[in-house]
Each structure stands twice: as C-alpha cells, then as structure tokens.
Design an enzyme around this catalytic site. Structure first.
Site, mmCIF file in Angstrom:
data_model
loop_
_atom_site.group_PDB
_atom_site.id
_atom_site.type_symbol
_atom_site.label_atom_id
_atom_site.label_comp_id
_atom_site.label_asym_id
_atom_site.label_seq_id
_atom_site.Cartn_x
_atom_site.Cartn_y
_atom_site.Cartn_z
ATOM 1 N N SER A 9 0.376 -1.144 0.028
ATOM 2 C CA SER A 9 0.155 -0.142 -0.094
ATOM 3 C C SER A 9 0.919 1.162 0.135
ATOM 4 O O SER A 9 1.692 1.473 -0.887
ATOM 5 C CB SER A 9 -0.864 0.013 1.150
ATOM 6 O OG SER A 9 -1.795 0.803 1.164
ATOM 7 N N ASP A 65 -2.550 6.323 -3.561
ATOM 8 C CA ASP A 65 -1.654 6.124 -2.983
ATOM 9 C C ASP A 65 -0.786 4.790 -3.658
ATOM 10 O O ASP A 65 -0.950 4.439 -4.779
ATOM 11 C CB ASP A 65 -1.514 5.281 -1.553
ATOM 12 C CG ASP A 65 -2.981 4.257 -1.259
ATOM 13 O OD1 ASP A 65 -3.431 3.476 -2.577
ATOM 14 O OD2 ASP A 65 -2.637 3.370 -0.526
ATOM 15 N N ASP A 107 -1.434 1.456 -4.376
ATOM 16 C CA ASP A 107 -2.178 0.187 -4.490
ATOM 17 C C ASP A 107 -3.657 0.852 -5.623
ATOM 18 O O ASP A 107 -3.849 -0.026 -5.803
ATOM 19 C CB ASP A 107 -2.280 -0.844 -3.728
ATOM 20 C CG ASP A 107 -3.116 -0.094 -2.056
ATOM 21 O OD1 ASP A 107 -3.007 0.454 -1.654
ATOM 22 O OD2 ASP A 107 -3.400 -1.484 -1.663
#
Length: 455
Positions: A110, A251, A253
């Site tokens: 992430s 972000d 992902d």
C-alpha cells in the site's frame, strides 16, 4: 480511550490488511510466501472443479520475488493461477468476481516504502477475508505444507491475462455518470509511481479531462517516494504550475485518494465522505441513512452528517471493519480520513480512482470550483502522532496509562483520545481531538513522551 489493537485471537502473520513486512525478511521471504500460498490454497479449494486464483501486484522490486513464490504455492496446492500484472487493489477485487475466481490476491504494501511488501487476499465475492479465515490459514501454515500438496497430475496451471488493465478501465469509467463529461476540466493525477500509473490517467483522459500525470515512472524503488497520497506536495505544486482545477493523489496500490482544490488546499477523506454522502442523499442514491467511518473520523464530520439528518457509524481502524459495518447496516458509503473510501454500489473495497470520479461528477454537474464544493465542514482540531517501539507493549506501562488518564480528564467532554497499536508497523498511534487546539497538542505530546520513555 485506548483503541483496539486490531488483532482478534493470536494471529502471528496477518495484520489489519493481509500480510505485510520487510521484503525478503520475516513473513515476506520466498519460502514463507510459498507456504502461505499452499495454506491459502487448502482453505479455498472446495469441490471438484478447477480452482482459480488471480494475482496482481504493484510496482515494487520485490514483487518479482513474491509473485513466483505465491504462484508456486498455489500451483502446488492444485489451483490454476492467472497473473494480471501491475493493477490497483480494487481492480483485483473486481476481477476476482469478473473472472469467477475462487480467490484474489494483491501483492502490495500500500502506502509503505518500496522495501516493504505485503499480500492481500479477496474471497470469491471480492471481499477481504474474515479474522476467522486468516486464523485458519495461519494454523495450516504451522501444520506444514505436506498435507496440502497436490498430486503430479493435479498441479495447477499458470496463465497471464494481458487485457486486465483494459477491463478495469471500463469498470472505472462506468462509475462516472454517462450523461456527464470532463471536457474542459484540467486534472493533475499523481499515481505514486504505483499500481495505478497506467490505468488512472487513461480513465481520466477517456472521460474528456485534460490530464497532467506525475508519479507515473516506476522503477521498483520509487513507489510512494515523495509522491502519492502520503506525500501530496508535488501534486499541490503541479496544480499551481498547470493551473489545474483539481489534484488527485493515489497511494501505491491506488485504493485510497487525497484531493486538493485549485488553490492547492488538501481535501481529506472525511471531507470526501461528507461531499459524496450529501450528493448521494440529494439524488436518492444514499442507502442506510448514514456513513460508516472509523474512530479516527473527525468530530466535524459527525456534526455535519447530523445536521443533514444522517448518522455516522464508527468502527475500529481498518477498511475491512468499515466494510463489515456497511454490510451489516445496509450503508453504501464508508471510509477513513486517509482517503480509503468504499462505495459499495461500485466495489467491495476502497478505490481511489472511483472515489475521485464521484467528486468530479459533482464538480461537473454543479459547475463550481472544487474549493467551493469540497469544504463541507470546519474540522475540529486534530493531531495524530506515531511513536515507534522495539518490543513489548508500551501501552501496558503504568506511566503511559497515567498519561492517558490525565489527558482524558483534561479533555472532559470537549475532546477525545484514540490510542492504538498499528496493525502493520511497530507503532503506537496517538490521536487527540477537541475544541481547543493548544490543549489537543499538549495532551498528545504528553502521552507520546510517556510512550517514548516506555518503548
């Protein structure tokens, strides 16, 4: 109050959002990842049909190590593997259902730096796994891999799907009203050198926007580095330079988003939730009479929704818990201040791009500036600080407990504390919120000092 530590039972591998850690260390070594794949395969093999798992990833260098290890584990357990390449996490949730897979996997840490990585899992319905399922996976990992090995004739097959990105692009575009266009809207999109670097600018361009893209040159090391939703400064600067109408920062992902207006001012997840909830209420699209967020949501959001006759349902931190509450209460909007917004009319997990499209739909329909539209409420002063620790539990220390109690007494009914352990990093997160900014800062700093001394 002391927040939930995000763990149910004695989980050793899974955190709040799958498995995450330093690449090629601890749980994230190839041998452990292979064992993880085999254990997950055992859990999701049910019936005599050919079982199917889809795997996507972000742009981290370590993805090249983790993807084949997972693939080997699934194939060894007898599952067929579809490799989709770099794609946003919400694309994996969608494609798990679209391809009628038994399991979806996203390789990503992430918003973390490149040297971390992780694995997120989705069931056949596109939702993240329950605590109970994750504990069962850990139990099978402790048993060892032998019981899960498929025979030589039953090994899984591996295939690469080349058009997965195009499928997600069409899915995302469908979340924008068909009667509207982004013609004449100038957009800066920051893809964090991550999973959305190809698909996100394409969606905006195909909807008619004039697009300036940054954070679209991944090299394996620069994901989230001074770009993206956790470092929005480049987006803000680009908005000024290109005289853009809006800035959008994803972000690594692409499951969360932070927006800035034409003046470069940040619009966080709480304001985004308020905007979409209010817009959907006007059109009759809002379900459940409210919004779900976490204990970290600003008290200003609570007040704004209350003024609209809507409820704010709070959960512990983690989008999985937000989704669980949404499903339980029949609510179709939920999210977190970080910009992780879940819109269940369109998907089963956070989707930064689809969320941004809902904001753009309001901009397009009302013809007003983003700064006029996205300031729904005045947030209460709020301060969040993170304290890193090495071992043990600093929250059990008497001095820390005393500092927390003193802070609660100072706030009374005019503020609140949320103190919790991170589920993905060795951090104690201390959040204070109240009417008096000076008091909020003093209380948070006193507690952080106590935690640092005990850490």
């Amino acid at each position: 109050m002391r927040g939930d530590d995000q763990m149910t039972g004695k989980r050793e591998i899974f955190g709040t959002d799958g498995v995450r850690g330093l690449a090629n260390a601890g749980a994230m070594t190839p041998d452990n990842i292979l064992r993880l794949g085999m254990a997950v395969g055992r859990v999701f093999k049910n019936g005599s049909h050919r079982h199917r798992v889809v795997i996507g990833k972000d742009t981290r260098l370590s993805g090249y190590m983790i993807e084949p290890a997972l693939t080997a584990g699934f194939a060894a357990s007898g599952m067929d593997v579809f490799l989709l390449g770099p794609l946003p996490t919400p694309a994996m949730a969608m494609l798990t259902r679209s391809l009628r897979a038994d399991l979806g996997v996203m390789i990503s840490a992430s918003h973390n730096p490149y040297h971390d990585n992780g694995v997120k899992f989705f069931g056949p319905d596109g939702f993240k796994l329950s605590d109970e399922t994750e504990m069962e996976i850990e139990r099978l990992m402790r048993e060892g891999p032998d019981a899960g090995r498929a025979g030589a004739a039953d090994l899984g097959r591996v295939k690469r799907i080349d058009d997965a990105g195009a499928r997600y692009i069409e899915f995302a575009k469908a979340a924008f009203p068909r009667r509207q266009s982004l013609d004449g809207v100038r957009v800066v999109i920051d893809c964090a050198n991550g999973a959305g670097y190809k698909v996100a600018p394409t969606v905006l361009w195909e909807l008619g926007a004039e697009v300036k893209s940054i954070g679209v040159e991944p090299n394996g090391f620069n994901i989230n580095h001074e770009v993206g939703s956790t470092s929005p400064e480049k987006m803000q600067k680009a908005v000024h330079e290109y005289r853009a109408d809006i800035g959008i920062a994803l972000d690594g992902d692409a499951d969360r988003v932070i927006i800035c207006d034409e003046q470069g001012h940040i619009v966080d997840g709480d304001q985004i939730l308020a905007l979409i909830a209010n817009a959907w209420k006007k059109t009759g699209a809002l379900k459940g009479g409210g919004v779900v967020s976490t204990v970290m949501a600003n008290m200003g959001l609570d007040k704004f929704l209350g003024d609209q006759g809507l409820k704010l349902e709070r959960t512990k931190v983690g989008d999985r818990y937000v989704v669980e509450e949404m499903r339980a209460k029949g609510i179709n909007i939920g999210g977190e201040p970080s910009g992780h917004v879940v819109l269940s009319d369109y998907g089963t997990t956070g989707d930064g791009l689809v969320t941004a499209l809902q904001v753009l739909a309001v901009v397009a329909s009302e013809g007003r500036k983003v700064s006029d539209i996205c300031r729904c409420f005045a947030p209460f002063p709020q301060l969040l600080k993170n304290v890193r620790y090495k071992g043990g539990d600093p929250l059990d220390a008497d001095a820390v407990k005393a500092a927390i109690k003193a802070g609660e007494d100072k706030f009374g009914k005019a503020g609140r504390l949320v103190i919790r352990k991170s589920g993905t990093e060795p951090l104690i997160r201390v959040m204070g919120e109240g009417e008096n900014e000076t008091l909020v800062r003093a209380v948070v700093e006193d507690i952080c000092a106590a935690v640092e001394a005990a850490a």
